[in-house]
Motif scaffolding. Structure first.
Motif, short mmCIF file in Angstrom:
data_model
loop_
_atom_site.label_atom_id
_atom_site.label_comp_id
_atom_site.label_asym_id
_atom_site.label_seq_id
_atom_site.Cartn_x
_atom_site.Cartn_y
_atom_site.Cartn_z
N LEU A 110 0.83 -1.21 0.00
CA LEU A 110 0.00 0.00 0.00
C LEU A 110 0.86 1.26 0.00
N GLY A 111 1.95 1.23 0.76
CA GLY A 111 2.84 2.39 0.76
C GLY A 111 3.48 2.62 -0.59
N CYS A 112 3.94 1.55 -1.23
CA CYS A 112 4.55 1.67 -2.55
C CYS A 112 3.53 2.12 -3.59
N TRP A 113 2.28 1.63 -3.47
CA TRP A 113 1.23 2.04 -4.40
C TRP A 113 0.96 3.54 -4.29
N GLN A 114 0.94 4.06 -3.06
CA GLN A 114 0.72 5.49 -2.88
C GLN A 114 1.87 6.31 -3.47
N LEU A 115 3.09 5.83 -3.34
CA LEU A 115 4.22 6.53 -3.95
C LEU A 115 4.10 6.51 -5.48
#
Length: 245
Positions: A24-29
């Motif tokens: 989820l963190g990588c997707w937001q980036l």
């Protein structure tokens, strides 16, 4: 060195949750980078001169490209995009087919926002009958869009939808048309036009990414803490039991 024994339940919980939090963190980036590219493209194309409609098919990327049109609106097949808010007020966006006389192509033009405060009363709008020279820009939604299927063919017009696929509309109307929505620039046929370029800024996406990564970090730290802490408690409990014996 103190042995690390977290137990099966915490281990399974970490294995189940940690990949999701990092993903989820990588997707937001990734979304933040997409928005930066869109904003840069928008800034570049706002200063470019409008092109003719026929030139759209020779361009690979038409997002925010300005287009000059001359033709007439089709007043019979209007589409109202529902749940559009401005200044805390409910309303709709009005989209209508526009026949460009130079290219012979149909285009779906978003004429802007209209208030709709009382749902018992139909939205009032007017459609110019005369031919107009207009400027508009191609709108390409960032990422994949959530769409509901349009009303059945032969349904009552105007159609009230939450999203629209222009290509699907041309199929319904049996017309040759451009497959993207165009947003009108200020002129004689426009209503309120203050659309945000992106619904969420890159900075907000980065903020959400930091939150997901912080949760992942906290999960790992708790896992490590309880792994050593539980082992320490077990050793203390074993010593007390041995002393009583």
């Amino acid at each position: 060195m103190r042995p690390f024994r977290p137990g099966w339940v915490p281990t399974l919980a970490v294995l189940a949750l940690l990949p999701g939090l990092i993903t989820l963190g990588c997707w937001q980036l990734g979304r933040a980078e997409e928005k930066r590219v869109l904003l840069a493209t928008y800034a570049e194309r706002r200063i470019e001169a409008p092109i003719a409609t026929a030139q759209l098919f020779s361009k690979e990327d038409n997002a925010f490209r300005r287009v000059h049109l001359y033709g007439r609106f089709d007043a019979e097949h209007s589409v109202l995009l529902d749940n559009r808010m401005r200044d805390g007020k409910a309303g709709v966006e009005l989209l209508q087919p526009f026949h460009d006389q130079a290219s012979g192509l149909w285009l779906l033009i978003n004429r802007g926002w209209l208030p709709w405060l009382d749902r018992r009363v139909p939205v009032h709008f007017e459609t110019p009958a005369q031919a107009l020279a207009l400027d508009a820009s191609v709108y390409v939604a960032p990422g994949s869009t959530f769409q509901l299927h349009p009303d059945p063919i032969g349904g009552q017009w105007p159609h009230l939808l939450t999203a629209i696929d222009a290509a699907q509309l041309w199929q319904q109307l049996d017309r040759e048309g451009f497959a993207q929505e165009l947003r009108l620039e200020p002129g004689p046929a426009s209503y309120r036009l203050d659309w945000p370029v992106v619904a969420m800024s890159p900075e907000k996406h980065v903020g959400y990414a930091v939150q997901w990564f912080a949760l992942a970090t906290a999960l790992v730290l708790l896992y490590l803490y309880f792994g050593w802490h539980q082992n320490k408690e077990k050793r203390h409990g074993h010593r007390h039991a041995t002393g009583r014996a």
